[in-house]
Design a protein around this motif. Structure first.
Motif, PDB file in Angstrom:
ATOM      1  N   UNK A   1       0.800  -1.229   0.000  1.00 11.05           N
ATOM      2  CA  UNK A   1       0.000   0.000   0.000  1.00 11.05           C
ATOM      3  C   UNK A   1       0.832   1.279   0.000  1.00 11.05           C
ATOM      4  N   UNK A   2       1.927   1.296   0.767  1.00  8.97           N
ATOM      5  CA  UNK A   2       2.733   2.515   0.845  1.00  8.97           C
ATOM      6  C   UNK A   2       3.353   2.875  -0.504  1.00  8.97           C
ATOM      7  N   UNK A   3       3.499   1.901  -1.394  1.00  8.88           N
ATOM      8  CA  UNK A   3       4.148   2.132  -2.683  1.00  8.88           C
ATOM      9  C   UNK A   3       3.199   2.713  -3.725  1.00  8.88           C
ATOM     10  N   UNK A   4       1.899   2.604  -3.448  1.00 15.43           N
ATOM     11  CA  UNK A   4       0.919   2.868  -4.497  1.00 15.43           C
ATOM     12  C   UNK A   4       0.981   4.294  -5.026  1.00 15.43           C
ATOM     13  N   UNK A   5       1.246   5.256  -4.134  1.00 12.97           N
ATOM     14  CA  UNK A   5       1.281   6.643  -4.585  1.00 12.97           C
ATOM     15  C   UNK A   5       2.625   7.040  -5.175  1.00 12.97           C
ATOM     16  N   UNK A   6       3.586   6.111  -5.114  1.00 10.41           N
ATOM     17  CA  UNK A   6       4.921   6.459  -5.565  1.00 10.41           C
ATOM     18  C   UNK A   6       4.957   6.536  -7.096  1.00 10.41           C
ATOM     19  N   UNK A   7       5.384   7.675  -7.575  1.00 11.51           N
ATOM     20  CA  UNK A   7       5.459   7.867  -9.023  1.00 11.51           C
ATOM     21  C   UNK A   7       6.918   7.753  -9.426  1.00 11.51           C
TER      22      UNK A   7
END
Ligand code: PHB
Ligand code: FE
Length: 335
Positions: A4-10
């Motif tokens: 989940x923590x990676x999901x917003x990582x662009x």
């Protein structure tokens, strides 16, 4: 699946030293823009490097709608090769997967992403690649050029939110009518549209229930093109009128039936098989015409001058699965 923590990582590069744009990566896809074009790169199933090129303006106009519409209903084809398929919690990103020639050649790729992950990447890419001179929602004659090296940004335009009534435009606590004062002057093509509002005489106690407004007047004040707004909502029945000029920047593949009512002027539609792109029909719609797009088609419209189109959507969240199970028809009517 990403944590989940990676999901917003662009995942993006530093700005190109000459052109000024950043490159982006999402799954196995790579995105790059230069002065005129957007380039998409991926690997074919046998590992061969593949690439696809789109006009930068066409790409940004399609990207703008895909983001603003929350990946829409079903398929948003940016062109015959590249696009997204909405699964409503996740989104498929594909190149060639709905192009009969490319699937036959085995050079297509499709990957699934949580909606929030693809959205975050698309939003940053759109902001980075849109220059100050360009508004992707505006008609080509009403905005500047999308081309050239990076020159500022236009986040006011790229972060426009869709106008969605919860019951009906103009009701208390709902979407307001458009006016000069609200920053919505009448468009150059619609100066002849009457602006009077209908008279309303509800019985006392029914002021919030009995309602009417001038829809032609409302549409004459639209500042954007090919961007349906909700003007009335009854359960899952969404009236989504919009003003159209130039071409629909996407080729929409249906996962349900949708209806069109041509309210003025005309739009020419190309309709094709949604899985292969094989042409199916031309539909020439003139003022007063109605048409329904079946759930098996994809379609793109061309509006030679600014026109008004009412799109009628069935927004039921279970409909797409009912059609897949054969419980609901793919066509609006059987003769
Ligand atoms: C459609 O895909 O049916 C569509 C999308 C946007 C519009 C009109 C039609 O403005
Ligand atoms: Fe459509």
């Amino acid at each position: 699946m990403n944590a989940p923590a990676e999901i917003h990582k662009v995942i993006a590069s530093l700005p190109h030293s000459v052109l000024g744009y950043r490159d982006f990566a999402l799954g196995s896809f790579r995105f790059r823009r230069d002065e005129y074009f957007a380039h998409i790169e991926w690997a074919a199933r046998d590992g061969r490097p593949m690439s696809h090129t789109m006009d930068a303006g066409d790409f940004l106009r399609a990207m703008m709608r895909d983001i603003a519409w929350g990946f829409f209903y079903g398929w948003v084809n940016f062109d015959d090769v590249f696009g997204t398929l909405n699964h409503y919690k996740s989104v498929d990103l594909y190149a060639g997967s709905y192009n009969g020639t490319m699937t036959e050649a085995g050079v297509d790729l499709k990957e699934n992403f949580p909606t929030e992950q693809i959205r975050a990447t698309f939003v940053e890419l759109l902001d980075d690649w849109t220059n100050a001179s360009f508004d992707p929602f505006a008609a080509p004659q009403e905005t500047g050029s999308p081309y050239g090296r990076k020159n500022g940004s236009n986040t006011e335009a790229t972060h426009r939110v869709r106008e969605l009534a919860t019951r009906c435009v103009g009701l208390r606590d709902d979407l307001s009518l458009r006016s000069d004062a609200s920053g919505a002057p009448v468009n150059r093509a619609f100066v002849d549209v009457p602006q009077e509002q209908p008279e309303l005489h509800p019985e006392p106690g029914f002021e919030d229930e009995v309602h009417a407004f001038n829809l032609f007047g409302f549409l004459s004040r639209s500042q954007v093109t090919w961007n349906p707004s909700f003007t009335s909502v009854v359960k899952h029945s969404y009236m989504c009128p919009t003003t159209e000029e130039h071409k629909l920047p996407i080729i929409h593949g249906n996962d349900r039936v949708e209806w069109f009512f041509q309210m003025c002027d005309e739009i020419h539609w190309d309709c094709a098989d949604k899985n292969t792109g094989k042409p199916l029909a031309r539909v020439i719609m003139k003022a007063g015409d109605m048409a329904a797009m079946p759930a098996y088609c994809r379609h793109q419209g061309y509006s030679p001058k600014r026109s008004m189109l009412l799109v009628w959507e069935n927004g039921s969240p279970s409909l797409v699965y009912e059609i897949q199970q054969g419980e609901s028809p793919e066509v609006p009517v059987q003769f």
